[in-house]
Motif scaffolding. Structure first.
Motif, mmCIF file in Angstrom:
data_model
loop_
_atom_site.group_PDB
_atom_site.id
_atom_site.type_symbol
_atom_site.label_atom_id
_atom_site.label_comp_id
_atom_site.label_asym_id
_atom_site.label_seq_id
_atom_site.Cartn_x
_atom_site.Cartn_y
_atom_site.Cartn_z
ATOM 1 N N SER A 48 0.834 -1.208 0.000
ATOM 2 C CA SER A 48 0.000 0.000 0.000
ATOM 3 C C SER A 48 0.865 1.252 0.000
ATOM 4 N N HIS A 49 1.925 1.228 0.780
ATOM 5 C CA HIS A 49 2.829 2.381 0.827
ATOM 6 C C HIS A 49 3.505 2.596 -0.533
ATOM 7 N N LEU A 50 3.949 1.515 -1.164
ATOM 8 C CA LEU A 50 4.572 1.625 -2.483
ATOM 9 C C LEU A 50 3.600 2.224 -3.491
ATOM 10 N N LYS A 51 2.339 1.823 -3.391
ATOM 11 C CA LYS A 51 1.323 2.365 -4.290
ATOM 12 C C LYS A 51 1.091 3.848 -4.033
ATOM 13 N N THR A 52 1.009 4.230 -2.757
ATOM 14 C CA THR A 52 0.745 5.641 -2.458
ATOM 15 C C THR A 52 1.927 6.517 -2.857
ATOM 16 N N GLN A 53 3.107 5.951 -2.908
ATOM 17 C CA GLN A 53 4.283 6.694 -3.359
ATOM 18 C C GLN A 53 4.333 6.813 -4.878
ATOM 19 N N GLY A 54 3.431 6.098 -5.576
ATOM 20 C CA GLY A 54 3.366 6.166 -7.033
ATOM 21 C C GLY A 54 4.406 5.316 -7.738
ATOM 22 N N LEU A 55 5.033 4.398 -6.997
ATOM 23 C CA LEU A 55 6.099 3.601 -7.578
ATOM 24 C C LEU A 55 5.583 2.645 -8.657
ATOM 25 N N PHE A 56 4.465 1.984 -8.390
ATOM 26 C CA PHE A 56 3.931 1.055 -9.379
ATOM 27 C C PHE A 56 3.523 1.790 -10.653
ATOM 28 N N ASP A 57 2.919 2.963 -10.498
ATOM 29 C CA ASP A 57 2.535 3.754 -11.673
ATOM 30 C C ASP A 57 3.767 4.182 -12.465
#
Length: 143
Positions: A17-26
């Protein structure tokens, strides 16, 4: 948090969830998609799908009463059943994603995970990550 061992599903979920909120996956998705259309695996898959669809459509005669949605769904199912997408996507991943994993994605993920763990458990993260920039001894006089 101190009680959660590495690999615990709750901890993993929090990190993802943290990785997603940091925009890393995008960011990773954008980086990969920017390269996809230049790779031979993508061009090959596109050509194979185009040929498959053209061959299928050549067996149908156009008429105003043709149910285009049904024909489109039928072609989609035939393409999926052929297995060409799975094989083609595996090759695309091998050409686009695999080369970026170790030298682009992994360092960024490790940095964000380390920052996350330090934020939730500063004392635990600090004890696991020695400060290589400092030659000073820790102050233990108050202990």
């Amino acid at each position: 948090m101190a009680g959660l061992p590495p690999g615990d599903p709750q901890l993993v979920s929090m990190i993802v969830s943290h990785l997603k909120t940091q925009g890393l996956f995008d960011q990773f998705r954008r980086d990969c998609l920017a390269d996809v259309d230049t790779k031979p695996a993508y061009l090959n898959l596109k050509q194979r799908v185009d040929n498959f669809v053209s061959n299928h459509l050549s067996n149908h005669t156009w008429s105003p009463h043709l149910n285009k949605n049904q024909l489109r769904n039928n072609i989609r199912q035939l393409v999926l059943q052929s297995g060409m997408l799975e094989q083609g996507v595996d090759r695309i991943v091998a050409q686009v994603v695999d080369p970026k994993i170790n030298h682009i994605f992994r360092p960024q993920v490790e940095r964000v995970v380390r920052e996350f763990l330090e934020a939730i458990e500063p004392s635990v993260a600090a004890s696991q990550q020695p400060d290589e920039l400092s030659d000073e001894k820790p102050n233990t006089a108050g202990l």
